[in-house]
Design a protein around this motif. Structure first.
Motif, PDB file in Angstrom:
ATOM      1  N   MET A 363       0.826  -1.204   0.000  1.00  0.00           N
ATOM      2  CA  MET A 363       0.000   0.000   0.000  1.00  0.00           C
ATOM      3  C   MET A 363       0.863   1.257   0.000  1.00  0.00           C
ATOM      4  SD  MET A 363      -3.254  -0.591   2.473  1.00  0.00           S
ATOM      5  CE  MET A 363      -4.586  -1.714   2.065  1.00  0.00           C
ATOM      6  N   LEU A 364       1.861   1.292   0.896  1.00  0.00           N
ATOM      7  CA  LEU A 364       2.677   2.487   1.011  1.00  0.00           C
ATOM      8  C   LEU A 364       3.518   2.689  -0.245  1.00  0.00           C
ATOM      9  CD1 LEU A 364       2.822   4.599   3.128  1.00  0.00           C
ATOM     10  CD2 LEU A 364       4.745   3.426   4.196  1.00  0.00           C
ATOM     11  N   GLY A 365       4.013   1.589  -0.821  1.00  0.00           N
ATOM     12  CA  GLY A 365       4.743   1.701  -2.077  1.00  0.00           C
ATOM     13  C   GLY A 365       3.871   2.242  -3.185  1.00  0.00           C
ATOM     14  N   THR A 366       2.608   1.796  -3.220  1.00  0.00           N
ATOM     15  CA  THR A 366       1.683   2.293  -4.237  1.00  0.00           C
ATOM     16  C   THR A 366       1.447   3.780  -4.063  1.00  0.00           C
ATOM     17  OG1 THR A 366       0.569   0.142  -4.397  1.00  0.00           O
ATOM     18  CG2 THR A 366      -0.662   2.067  -5.154  1.00  0.00           C
ATOM     19  N   VAL A 367       1.335   4.238  -2.792  1.00  0.00           N
ATOM     20  CA  VAL A 367       1.148   5.666  -2.543  1.00  0.00           C
ATOM     21  C   VAL A 367       2.314   6.461  -3.125  1.00  0.00           C
ATOM     22  CG1 VAL A 367       1.048   7.431  -0.741  1.00  0.00           C
ATOM     23  CG2 VAL A 367      -0.290   5.321  -0.500  1.00  0.00           C
ATOM     24  N   MET A 368       3.551   6.035  -2.804  1.00  0.00           N
ATOM     25  CA  MET A 368       4.721   6.769  -3.272  1.00  0.00           C
ATOM     26  C   MET A 368       4.826   6.733  -4.797  1.00  0.00           C
ATOM     27  SD  MET A 368       5.852   8.016  -0.583  1.00  0.00           S
ATOM     28  CE  MET A 368       7.205   8.793  -1.443  1.00  0.00           C
ATOM     29  N   ILE A 369       4.574   5.583  -5.388  1.00  0.00           N
ATOM     30  CA  ILE A 369       4.660   5.464  -6.852  1.00  0.00           C
ATOM     31  C   ILE A 369       3.639   6.369  -7.520  1.00  0.00           C
ATOM     32  CG2 ILE A 369       4.248   3.871  -8.767  1.00  0.00           C
ATOM     33  CD1 ILE A 369       5.517   1.677  -7.005  1.00  0.00           C
ATOM     34  N   ASN A 370       2.414   6.419  -6.980  1.00  0.00           N
ATOM     35  CA  ASN A 370       1.380   7.267  -7.572  1.00  0.00           C
ATOM     36  C   ASN A 370       1.761   8.738  -7.493  1.00  0.00           C
ATOM     37  OD1 ASN A 370      -0.194   5.091  -8.225  1.00  0.00           O
ATOM     38  ND2 ASN A 370      -1.622   5.304  -6.515  1.00  0.00           N
ATOM     39  N   LEU A 371       2.282   9.170  -6.339  1.00  0.00           N
ATOM     40  CA  LEU A 371       2.657  10.574  -6.182  1.00  0.00           C
ATOM     41  C   LEU A 371       3.808  10.944  -7.119  1.00  0.00           C
ATOM     42  CD1 LEU A 371       2.467  10.983  -2.289  1.00  0.00           C
ATOM     43  CD2 LEU A 371       0.769  11.646  -3.991  1.00  0.00           C
ATOM     44  N   ILE A 372       4.845  10.075  -7.174  1.00  0.00           N
ATOM     45  CA  ILE A 372       6.000  10.374  -8.050  1.00  0.00           C
ATOM     46  C   ILE A 372       5.590  10.289  -9.513  1.00  0.00           C
ATOM     47  CG2 ILE A 372       8.314   9.608  -8.700  1.00  0.00           C
ATOM     48  CD1 ILE A 372       8.669   8.632  -5.814  1.00  0.00           C
ATOM     49  N   ASP A 373       4.714   9.345  -9.820  1.00  0.00           N
ATOM     50  CA  ASP A 373       4.261   9.197 -11.208  1.00  0.00           C
ATOM     51  C   ASP A 373       3.527  10.449 -11.659  1.00  0.00           C
ATOM     52  OD1 ASP A 373       3.970   7.322 -13.527  1.00  0.00           O
ATOM     53  OD2 ASP A 373       1.848   7.714 -13.117  1.00  0.00           O
ATOM     54  N   ASN A 374       2.687  11.023 -10.787  1.00  0.00           N
ATOM     55  CA  ASN A 374       2.010  12.278 -11.121  1.00  0.00           C
ATOM     56  C   ASN A 374       3.015  13.405 -11.342  1.00  0.00           C
ATOM     57  OD1 ASN A 374      -0.576  11.321 -11.110  1.00  0.00           O
ATOM     58  ND2 ASN A 374      -1.071  11.993  -9.041  1.00  0.00           N
ATOM     59  N   ALA A 375       4.033  13.461 -10.455  1.00  0.00           N
ATOM     60  CA  ALA A 375       5.043  14.516 -10.597  1.00  0.00           C
ATOM     61  C   ALA A 375       5.782  14.387 -11.928  1.00  0.00           C
ATOM     62  CB  ALA A 375       6.019  14.447  -9.424  1.00  0.00           C
ATOM     63  N   LEU A 376       6.149  13.164 -12.303  1.00  0.00           N
ATOM     64  CA  LEU A 376       6.833  12.948 -13.570  1.00  0.00           C
ATOM     65  C   LEU A 376       5.939  13.297 -14.753  1.00  0.00           C
ATOM     66  CD1 LEU A 376       8.577   9.544 -12.768  1.00  0.00           C
ATOM     67  CD2 LEU A 376       9.728  11.744 -13.097  1.00  0.00           C
ATOM     68  N   LYS A 377       4.663  13.019 -14.628  1.00  0.00           N
ATOM     69  CA  LYS A 377       3.738  13.204 -15.743  1.00  0.00           C
ATOM     70  C   LYS A 377       3.498  14.681 -16.034  1.00  0.00           C
ATOM     71  CE  LYS A 377       0.260  10.483 -15.651  1.00  0.00           C
ATOM     72  NZ  LYS A 377      -1.032   9.860 -15.284  1.00  0.00           N
ATOM     73  N   TYR A 378       3.422  15.507 -14.987  1.00  0.00           N
ATOM     74  CA  TYR A 378       3.003  16.890 -15.174  1.00  0.00           C
ATOM     75  C   TYR A 378       4.154  17.894 -14.988  1.00  0.00           C
ATOM     76  CZ  TYR A 378      -1.537  14.685 -14.724  1.00  0.00           C
ATOM     77  OH  TYR A 378      -2.619  13.871 -14.905  1.00  0.00           O
ATOM     78  N   ALA A 379       5.415  17.417 -14.943  1.00  0.00           N
ATOM     79  CA  ALA A 379       6.561  18.321 -14.765  1.00  0.00           C
ATOM     80  C   ALA A 379       7.534  18.145 -15.927  1.00  0.00           C
ATOM     81  CB  ALA A 379       7.247  18.025 -13.431  1.00  0.00           C
ATOM     82  N   PRO A 380       8.275  19.165 -16.270  1.00  0.00           N
ATOM     83  CA  PRO A 380       9.283  19.042 -17.338  1.00  0.00           C
ATOM     84  C   PRO A 380      10.446  18.154 -16.887  1.00  0.00           C
ATOM     85  CG  PRO A 380       9.455  21.181 -16.252  1.00  0.00           C
ATOM     86  CD  PRO A 380       8.221  20.524 -15.690  1.00  0.00           C
ATOM     87  N   GLU A 381      11.274  17.737 -17.837  1.00  0.00           N
ATOM     88  CA  GLU A 381      12.372  16.832 -17.512  1.00  0.00           C
ATOM     89  C   GLU A 381      13.454  17.506 -16.671  1.00  0.00           C
ATOM     90  OE1 GLU A 381      13.993  14.714 -20.763  1.00  0.00           O
ATOM     91  OE2 GLU A 381      12.039  13.949 -21.455  1.00  0.00           O
TER      92      GLU A 381
END
Length: 482
Positions: A363-381
């Protein structure tokens, strides 16, 4: 002046009209079957009066007995109808016994002493007093009619009984050659005249009783209708609640499939990326191949774990906490993004890797992955996504900071709801379930998620979790907003 025959004609007309009226009333309200007895009673009185008018000046003994018995039968029928209408005990045997007594006594009187009418008058008085006393008893016992109306009717019956007794007294005390008054030519005409007036008043009282009965029935039917309407409203409410529960269950099922699909994509993406890399590297780099195969194995393990998690009962197998070090959690997350070739965009800063948590790793890993995945998706490289983890006031605080598109201020309070996506995020693929799942999983741990963002300048997601300690997560948390 009014002779006896004129008074009889008036009484006949009155009784006939009343009988006809009761027939029409009964046909209008068939459920009041008791009105048939009232119609029959007034009809019998009218018939007896008609026979008396039609008989000659020297009637035979049989006609005298028959005509008066028919009138007395009308009184018995009126008493029977009134008792039935009021729902009171019926003393039919009394009326039948009095009719038999009337026939026997009158037959003997006209046979042995036809000129002496005193015995017949006295017997009629006894008959009238007994039958009307029975009617008064029923009215006294009744509680369905208005009290004033009942006592007025009792007063009328008492008046008629008093008039009958007075007639007997007059017949007993006055001489046979007593001269009647100038208006009533016959000494007994006054009794028949007041009897006619009694019939009119009694008929009026009965009409008011029927009206009161119909009004009471109408009120009862109205109250019953209101109760039925209220019951139907309750049933409608229950049906709507059932339909709403069924609709919620269908929505929950659809949500489950969307969340499951969302969570399956991550390990499947790792597998796809690893397979592509193996295809590119091939036999040229055994070490890279082994690393990719290991990644595939870990991704499959994660995929199987996710499947088991979603297929299991939340209360039995959904939340599985264990002692977990912060460094291990961050390492698993780092490995996940390395396997998807996005790890070079992340910068991890962990203040104390040995800090202990009592948490569900998946569960906690999924939380972190979802948050980082959103950051990667909506931020420049560039610049890189910064992930910081530290202890703070008895809790572990993890921050994911990006310099992306941010969240519009007027939509911040809706971020984290199911399927909601910010208006500036529509250009990128997504379901609006990542933050929603993060909220739900953190609720199991007693943790929170806060989003600090400025439109166009980036977002910082702050996860706060209690340090190692028992957390009960047996109840599925409700939906939370950011």
């Amino acid at each position: 002046m009014l002779d006896l025959k004129t008074v009889l004609i008036v009484a006949l007309a009155t009784a006939s009209l009343q009988a006809a009226a009761w027939v029409f009333v009964w046909r209008a309200w068939r459920h009041l079957y008791e009105l048939k007895f009232l119609a029959a009673g007034f009809g019998a009185i009218a018939l007896g009066l008609l026979l008396m008018i039609l008989r000659g000046p020297e009637p035979v003994a049989l006609s005298i007995v028959l005509h008066n018995t028919v009138i007395k039968l009308g009184l018995v029928l009126l008493a029977e109808g009134l008792a039935r209408f009021l729902g009171q005990p019926r003393y039919t045997w009394i009326g039948v016994s009095l009719l038999a007594f009337q026939i026997v006594l009158w037959s003997a009187a006209v046979a042995f002493d036809p000129d002496n009418i005193a015995i017949r008058i006295h017997s009629s008085t006894v008959f009238t007093v007994i039958m009307m006393s029975v009617m008064c008893l029923g009215l006294v016992r009744d509680r369905t009619q208005p009290s004033l109306l009942r006592w007025i009717t009792i007063g009328l019956l008492v008046e008629y009984m008093a008039a009958s007794i007075l007639q007997s007294v007059m017949e007993y005390r006055l001489p046979a050659d007593f001269d009647s008054g100038p208006i009533l030519a016959d000494r007994n005409a006054w009794y028949l005249l007041q009897g006619t007036l009694f019939l009119i008043a009694f008929f009026t009282c009965l009409l008011f009783m029927v009206s009161a009965r119909l009004s009471a029935d109408l009120r009862r039917n109205h109250d019953a209708l209101l109760r039925e309407v209220e019951e139907r409203r309750k049933l409608e409410g229950r049906l709507n609640a059932s339909l709403e529960a069924e609709r919620a269950a269908r929505d929950e099922q659809a949500d489950f499939m969307r969340v499951a699909s969302h969570e399956f994509r991550t390990p499947l993406a790792i597998i796809r990326n690893a397979v592509e890399m193996i295809g590119l590297v091939g036999d040229r780099s055994p070490e890279a191949t082994r690393e990719r195969l290991s990644g595939i194995g870990e991704a499959l393990n994660r995929l199987f774990s996710v499947i088991d998690r979603f297929m299991a009962d939340d209360r039995e197998n959904g939340f599985q906490p264990e002692t977990l070090q912060l460094g291990a959690l961050i390492g698993d997350v780092r490995l996940h993004f390395d396997m998807t070739a996005r790890g070079d965009r992340l910068r991890f800063v962990v203040a104390n890797e040995t800090a202990s948590l009592h948490a569900d790793p998946e569960m906690l890993g999924t939380v972190m992955i979802n948050l980082i995945d959103n950051a990667l998706k909506y931020a420049p490289e560039d610049p890189a996504i910064r992930i910081e983890a530290r202890e703070e006031e008895g809790a572990v605080v993890i921050q994911v900071h990006d310099r992306g598109i941010g969240i519009p201020a007027d939509e911040a309070n809706r971020i984290g709801r199911r399927f909601f996506r910010a208006s500036n995020a529509m250009a990128s693929a997504g379901t609006g379930l990542g933050l929603y799942a993060a909220h739900r999983f953190l609720a199991y741990h007693g943790g929170t998620l806060q989003l600090a963002s400025t439109d166009g300048q980036g977002t910082t997601a702050v996860v706060r979790l209690p340090l190692s300690g028992e957390v009960s997560g047996t109840d599925l948390p409700g939906e939370m907003t950011a």
